[in-house]
Design a protein around this motif. Structure first.
Motif, PDB file in Angstrom:
ATOM      1  N   CYS A   1      -2.576   0.147  -4.255  1.00  0.00           N
ATOM      2  CA  CYS A   1      -2.309  -0.678  -3.831  1.00  0.00           C
ATOM      3  C   CYS A   1      -1.539  -1.332  -5.004  1.00  0.00           C
ATOM      4  O   CYS A   1      -1.802  -1.278  -6.339  1.00  0.00           O
TER       5      CYS A   1
ATOM      6  N   TRP B   1       0.940  -1.551   0.257  1.00  0.00           N
ATOM      7  CA  TRP B   1       0.045  -0.070   0.036  1.00  0.00           C
ATOM      8  C   TRP B   1       1.319   0.946   0.330  1.00  0.00           C
ATOM      9  O   TRP B   1       1.692   1.386   0.593  1.00  0.00           O
ATOM     10  N   TYR B   2       0.997   1.892  -0.695  1.00  0.00           N
ATOM     11  CA  TYR B   2       1.293   3.909  -1.190  1.00  0.00           C
ATOM     12  C   TYR B   2       0.324   4.452  -0.964  1.00  0.00           C
ATOM     13  O   TYR B   2      -0.908   4.841  -1.121  1.00  0.00           O
ATOM     14  N   ARG B   3       0.476   5.863  -0.697  1.00  0.00           N
ATOM     15  CA  ARG B   3      -0.032   7.483  -0.183  1.00  0.00           C
ATOM     16  C   ARG B   3       0.282   7.928  -1.360  1.00  0.00           C
ATOM     17  O   ARG B   3       1.475   8.058  -1.312  1.00  0.00           O
TER      18      ARG B   3
ATOM     19  N   ASP C   1      -5.413  12.979   5.619  1.00  0.00           N
ATOM     20  CA  ASP C   1      -5.252  11.476   5.020  1.00  0.00           C
ATOM     21  C   ASP C   1      -5.869  11.782   3.714  1.00  0.00           C
ATOM     22  O   ASP C   1      -5.699  10.663   3.477  1.00  0.00           O
TER      23      ASP C   1
ATOM     24  N   LEU D   1      -7.450  -1.685   3.391  1.00  0.00           N
ATOM     25  CA  LEU D   1      -6.909  -0.144   4.308  1.00  0.00           C
ATOM     26  C   LEU D   1      -8.436   0.290   5.008  1.00  0.00           C
ATOM     27  O   LEU D   1      -8.428   0.962   3.978  1.00  0.00           O
TER      28      LEU D   1
ATOM     29  N   LEU E   1      -3.442   3.737  10.274  1.00  0.00           N
ATOM     30  CA  LEU E   1      -4.424   3.241   9.133  1.00  0.00           C
ATOM     31  C   LEU E   1      -4.280   1.414   9.814  1.00  0.00           C
ATOM     32  O   LEU E   1      -3.399   0.986  11.040  1.00  0.00           O
TER      33      LEU E   1
ATOM     34  N   LEU F   1       3.292   2.972   2.407  1.00  0.00           N
ATOM     35  CA  LEU F   1       2.918   2.205   3.343  1.00  0.00           C
ATOM     36  C   LEU F   1       3.160   1.066   4.742  1.00  0.00           C
ATOM     37  O   LEU F   1       3.679   1.231   5.712  1.00  0.00           O
TER      38      LEU F   1
ATOM     39  N   TYR G   1      -4.839   6.460  -2.428  1.00  0.00           N
ATOM     40  CA  TYR G   1      -3.767   5.615  -1.622  1.00  0.00           C
ATOM     41  C   TYR G   1      -4.135   4.676  -3.085  1.00  0.00           C
ATOM     42  O   TYR G   1      -4.989   4.038  -3.956  1.00  0.00           O
TER      43      TYR G   1
END
Lengths: 111, 115
Positions: free
Chosen positions: A88, A35-37, A82, A73, A62, A47, A86
């Motif tokens: 994946c 997972w990345y933001r 936030d 997530l 999270l 993440l 996001y």
């Protein structure tokens, strides 16, 4: 061919309203799910990594979970900061190095 | 903590010109990856290097080439640029052998605009 599908495409929540993002995947042997933001015009920020079904990881508000077909997530009491997209991504067992990304979920947290 | 460094951050080129993007991985990281992200798209894997050797190849056009140098920095060379090459180009780095599911840390990206 590896496939990653994220839902919803966009989500608008009120501050403090908990919710989850979904990532469904089809891969030939999962080596890892990431997972990345990503903020607009910036690089993806790492993440979590999940390696096997049943695994869970948490960081501040999270929590990421993994099953054999999907990952979630979960945001607990999210804050406006936030707000982001996001992403994946999966790393399959085919020996390839590159990650296969989903299209992302654009999350907006309103004050 | 040190992050991945990319230069330049912005680049404007005309059609048929060439461009060179540079990437400096996180210290001690031995694997470098290049990704292309078009407007509103997800990142697409282009190519990767491990210990200065090409490790894997994705959807990289034949007009593009890349290499990793002895200090582990990498350069992506793009020739005969087309309008469709306009995108964000990310470099990522990781520590570990190819094929392993190691976390890839991304740089801030180079925004390439082809006019």
């Amino acid at each position: 061919e590896d496939q990653v599908t994220q839902s919803p495409e966009a989500l608008r929540l009120q501050e403090g309203e908990s919710s989850s993002l979904n990532c469904s995947y089809t891969v030939s042997g999962l080596r890892g799910l990431f997972w990345y933001r990503q903020d607009p015009g910036k690089g993806p920020e790492f993440l979590f990594t999940l390696y096997s079904a049943g695994e869970e990881k948490e960081k501040e508000r999270l929590k990421a979970t993994l099953t054999k077909k999907e990952s979630f997530l979960h945001f607990t009491a999210p804050k406006p900061e936030d707000s982001a997209t996001y992403l994946c991504a999966v790393h399959s067992g085919g020996g390839a190095d590159g990650l296969t990304f989903g299209k992302g979920t654009h999350l907006i947290i309103q004050p | 903590a040190a992050g991945v460094i990319q230069s330049p951050r912005h680049l404007i080129k005309e059609k048929r010109e060439t461009a060179t993007l540079k990437c400096y991985p996180i210290p001690r990281h031995d694997t470098v990856y290049w990704y292309q992200q078009g407007p509103g798209q997800d990142p697409q894997f282009l190519i990767s290097f491990y210990e200065k050797m090409q490790s894997d190849k994705g959807s990289i056009p034949d007009r593009f080439s890349a290499q990793q140098f002895s200090d582990y920095h990498s350069e992506l060379n793009m020739s005969s640029l087309e309008l469709g090459d306009s995108a964000l180009y990310f470099c990522a780095s990781s520590l570990g052998t190819p094929g392993g599911a190691y976390e890839q840390y991304f740089g801030p990206g180079t925004r390439l605009t082809v006019t």
